[in-house]
Design an enzyme around this catalytic site. Structure first.
Site, short mmCIF file in Angstrom:
data_model
loop_
_atom_site.label_atom_id
_atom_site.label_comp_id
_atom_site.label_asym_id
_atom_site.label_seq_id
_atom_site.Cartn_x
_atom_site.Cartn_y
_atom_site.Cartn_z
N LYS A 184 6.55 -1.63 2.16
CA LYS A 184 5.29 -1.15 2.76
C LYS A 184 4.16 -2.15 2.50
O LYS A 184 3.27 -1.91 1.69
CB LYS A 184 4.97 0.23 2.16
CG LYS A 184 4.13 1.11 3.07
CD LYS A 184 4.21 2.55 2.63
CE LYS A 184 3.22 3.45 3.32
NZ LYS A 184 3.23 3.44 4.78
N LEU A 219 11.07 2.01 7.37
CA LEU A 219 10.52 2.39 6.08
C LEU A 219 11.28 3.62 5.57
O LEU A 219 11.49 4.56 6.35
CB LEU A 219 9.03 2.73 6.22
CG LEU A 219 8.33 2.94 4.88
CD1 LEU A 219 7.99 1.59 4.25
CD2 LEU A 219 7.07 3.76 5.04
N TYR A 265 0.84 -1.20 0.00
CA TYR A 265 0.00 0.00 0.00
C TYR A 265 0.87 1.25 0.00
O TYR A 265 2.08 1.19 0.26
CB TYR A 265 -0.97 0.00 1.19
CG TYR A 265 -0.34 0.40 2.52
CD1 TYR A 265 0.49 -0.48 3.20
CD2 TYR A 265 -0.56 1.65 3.08
CE1 TYR A 265 1.07 -0.13 4.42
CE2 TYR A 265 0.01 2.02 4.30
CZ TYR A 265 0.81 1.12 4.96
OH TYR A 265 1.39 1.48 6.15
N GLU A 298 11.54 3.20 14.46
CA GLU A 298 10.56 4.16 13.93
C GLU A 298 9.24 3.93 14.65
O GLU A 298 9.11 3.03 15.48
CB GLU A 298 10.38 3.98 12.42
CG GLU A 298 9.86 2.60 12.06
CD GLU A 298 9.70 2.38 10.55
OE1 GLU A 298 9.57 3.34 9.80
OE2 GLU A 298 9.70 1.20 10.16
N1 PDD Z 1 2.69 5.47 7.19
N2 PDD Z 1 7.24 4.36 9.01
C1 PDD Z 1 6.13 3.60 8.89
C2 PDD Z 1 6.12 2.25 9.55
C3 PDD Z 1 5.01 4.07 8.17
O1 PDD Z 1 3.93 3.29 8.04
C4 PDD Z 1 5.07 5.36 7.58
C5 PDD Z 1 3.93 5.90 6.78
C6 PDD Z 1 6.24 6.12 7.74
C7 PDD Z 1 6.38 7.49 7.14
O2 PDD Z 1 6.47 7.41 5.74
P1 PDD Z 1 6.02 8.63 4.81
O3 PDD Z 1 6.77 9.81 5.26
O4 PDD Z 1 6.40 8.18 3.46
O5 PDD Z 1 4.53 8.79 5.00
C8 PDD Z 1 7.30 5.58 8.44
C9 PDD Z 1 1.49 5.80 6.45
C10 PDD Z 1 1.24 7.26 6.40
C11 PDD Z 1 0.34 5.00 7.02
O6 PDD Z 1 0.54 3.81 7.25
O7 PDD Z 1 -0.75 5.52 7.23
#
Ligand code: PDD
Length: 281
Positions: A147, A203, A31, A179
């Site tokens: 992801k 991630l 996703y 994270e």
């Molecule tokens: N999550 N780490 C994890 C485990 C994440 O699921 C996400 C993003 C991030 C930040 O990534 P980015 O800056 O590309 O949004 C880091 C999304 C927003 C979610 O699962 O809703």
């Protein structure tokens, strides 16, 4: 709301997924979450590249993937979101395996593709005042850079945060902070920003990349190095960064108040520059 599902734009209430879908049976899919600012998609190409990396890692073939940008545009229009802040959610699974079987289905099986657009939930108070977070053991698998929709450890840890009135749980793996459940994590020590290095344990966040570029631009020194759990008390500031949380100050970790419970100065500088970039046309 109108959603995109397997080639069609349909009402979300009339969409049904097969119980034999491998997303449902095996979490066999990936996703993305992309930000729409009310004028443009933010860092669309970075999200698209990460999506592609995930598809390749899972060996899911989706011949129509180049249509995704147009589908996202269309969903914004169809749902009257053109001048609003919104989120696009994209999910692609390996499609249907009937009967259930771990082995990949026939080569010609089409992936299941679901894309929707929703209003961005407001989080102004958190951005301004900061949030509390808790820590928990990182029990995720060792490919956290992909992801996938397989998010059980993230779901359990995020629920734990909610039950303890915290905004997020940040994972600790063998003493090292990786994270958050849906965010990357940064700390500031002696004016230098620290965030976990890119590896299979975090991630590669799109916001993380933007934040590091901001550090370069406004001369904030940074190191892509793990913050150790035992060193938290040595840090002046912490922040959570992601597509949905932007740059959110952390003012408390477990029982430890950070910066006297006030958002830090460097976090504020980064947040300001981040919104300048996000909202520039
Ligand atoms: N999550 N780490 C994890 C485990 C994440 O699921 C996400 C993003 C991030 C930040 O990534 P980015 O800056 O590309 O949004 C880091 C999304 C927003 C979610 O699962 O809703």
């Amino acid at each position: 709301m109108i959603i995109y599902f397997n080639g069609q734009y349909i009402d979300e209430d009339s969409c049904y997924v097969s119980p034999y879908d491998r997303g449902f049976l095996f979490s066999d899919g990936i996703y993305e979450v992309v930000r729409y600012t009310g004028k443009k998609f933010f860092e669309f190409d970075s999200h698209f590249t990460r999506l592609d990396t995930g598809l390749n890692f899972l060996k899911i073939k989706f011949s129509q993937k180049d249509k995704i940008p147009d589908i996202c545009e269309e969903l914004i229009k169809k749902n009257d979101l053109s001048d609003k802040e919104a989120l696009i959610y994209i999910q692609i699974t390996r499609g249907i395996s009937k009967p259930r079987n771990h082995i990949f289905p026939d080569m010609n099986t089409l992936p299941t593709v679901f894309i929707n657009a929703t209003l961005l939930p407001k989080h102004d108070k958190e951005l301004e005042n900061g949030v509390n977070i808790i820590l928990d053991e990182d029990i995720r698998w060792s490919r956290c850079n992909i992801k996938t929709i397989s998010l059980i450890p993230n779901v359990l840890a995020r629920q734990k945060a909610k039950e303890r009135n915290a905004a997020e749980t940040v994972f600790v793996r063998e003493g090292f902070i990786t994270e958050g459940t849906h965010t990357n994590f940064c700390g500031v020590n002696n004016g230098c920003l620290f965030t976990a290095p890119l590896s299979n344990y975090v991630l590669p966040g799109v916001t993380r990349k933007v934040v590091l570029d901001i550090c370069k631009k406004i001369n904030i020194p940074f190191k892509e190095e793990f913050i150790k759990e035992k060193d938290i008390k040595l840090f002046e500031e912490f922040m959570l960064i992601s597509t949905t949380m932007d740059v959110t100050p952390v003012i408390q970790i477990e029982n430890l108040q950070i910066n006297n419970g006030k958002p830090g100065m460097i976090t504020g500088k980064i947040q300001k520059e981040y919104f300048n970039i996000l909202n520039s046309v």
